[in-house]
Write a protein that holds these residues in place. Sequence first.
Motif, PDB file in Angstrom:
ATOM      1  N   VAL A   1      12.313  -8.784 117.593  1.00 12.40           N
ATOM      2  CA  VAL A   1      11.638  -9.285 118.795  1.00 12.40           C
ATOM      3  C   VAL A   1      12.661  -9.949 119.709  1.00 12.40           C
TER       4      VAL A   1
ATOM      5  N   TYR B   1       9.438  -5.909 115.329  1.00  7.93           N
ATOM      6  CA  TYR B   1       8.635  -4.821 115.867  1.00  7.93           C
ATOM      7  C   TYR B   1       8.808  -3.595 114.971  1.00  7.93           C
TER       8      TYR B   1
ATOM      9  N   ASN C   1       8.339   0.216 115.427  1.00  8.51           N
ATOM     10  CA  ASN C   1       8.127   1.255 116.436  1.00  8.51           C
ATOM     11  C   ASN C   1       7.956   2.604 115.742  1.00  8.51           C
TER      12      ASN C   1
ATOM     13  N   GLN D   1       3.635   0.430 118.906  1.00  7.23           N
ATOM     14  CA  GLN D   1       4.439  -0.694 118.432  1.00  7.23           C
ATOM     15  C   GLN D   1       3.539  -1.694 117.722  1.00  7.23           C
TER      16      GLN D   1
ATOM     17  N   THR E   1       3.583  -5.461 115.401  1.00  9.07           N
ATOM     18  CA  THR E   1       4.340  -6.691 115.145  1.00  9.07           C
ATOM     19  C   THR E   1       4.172  -7.079 113.693  1.00  9.07           C
TER      20      THR E   1
END
Length: 397
Positions: A91, A225, A227, A277, A279
């Motif tokens: 992040v 993150y 992805n 994405q 978290t």
Amino acid sequence: MNVVTESNISGKPIGEKPHSRPVRLGRWFVIVGALLALLVGGLVWFNHFRAEMIKQFFAHNKPPPTMVTAVQAKSEVIPNLLTAVGDLAAVHQVNVTSDVSGRITDIMFTPGASVKAGAPLVQLFDGPEQGDLASFKAQATGAQLALDRAKQLAARQFGPQSTVDAAQATYDQAIAGIAKTEALISQKLVRAPFDGELGVRRVEVGQFLSAGTQIVTLTDLSMLYANFTVPEKDSGALQVGQTVRISVDAYPGRTFDGKVTTIEPQILSDTRNIRVQATIANPDKILKPGMFTTTTVVLPDKPPVITVPETAVDYTLYGDSVFRITEKKEDDGKTSLTAVRTFVRTGDRIDGRAEILDGLKPGDRVVAVGQLKLQSGAAVAISTDPPPPIPAKPPRY
């Protein structure tokens, strides 16, 4: 004597004896035909007798049933999961650099250490700026005294207002010089922009550091993150806030939970995929940016489906099949078990179980272990061994 004219003399030699009458040829053909018919009939009877004996032998000498392990197909709700691959990104991650050029006079960090936001990292030589700061502070002090005197005289009508304005301008100019010099000095001291973990040091004391040269990396590992991309056809099932589970090769068998936070509003025209994405909290700081991940999005549950262990399904080029166990009664009243190959249509495979979309009903018994020894219609016996367990997950770290 005239031989020709004698009446008692025949034309045959005197010493030749008369032959016996030959056996008729047809009688021999009848005898030979009868013998051949008897021989062929004997061979036909022998082959028929041998076939009947073999049939009776196999009918009364059946091989023993094959021992197999059986399980029941059951209806259950299986997780509705969407799996994709991706990678991790921090992040907050930055290459720490200097805004200005200068010679390094002090390095105030340890590589690999954790630092707080604002912690000093590198000091550049700031002697000229420190001298300018002292000069501007002295100017500010003198300008302050002159301004105070001008204000007192103006208040008593002993001095013009222009003198006050000029003194105020001089003072403001000194204060601006102080602010500018302090800003230059602050640029010579490189600080951590946020909390994080430092990487490998790239500089040394005494080195002339050009503006923009990397000093060290700083990464915030508390949040990461994940992805990944999913096909266009699955984009309708995605929503922000859905649970995401990721796994990495560094920690096999362990999963890390997170939430979908961003769904790209545009679909990639070259791959027809959509970027997503999530978290992921990383309180133990064991996940690292750049790790390859297997990402699983937990979707809403589907209706119950029929499942069997994966070991029960035989995957071939001709189709997927299982051996379904059927019962039938023999002539003596006993019940025997038979394994019949049944073609099925399979779906997803999750946690060691295969989804059966067509071909089985709940409660059907299928062979889970031992089907490699079977042919369709073979007699089987149920083993007392337990069915194969679902592959266990390694313990969490």
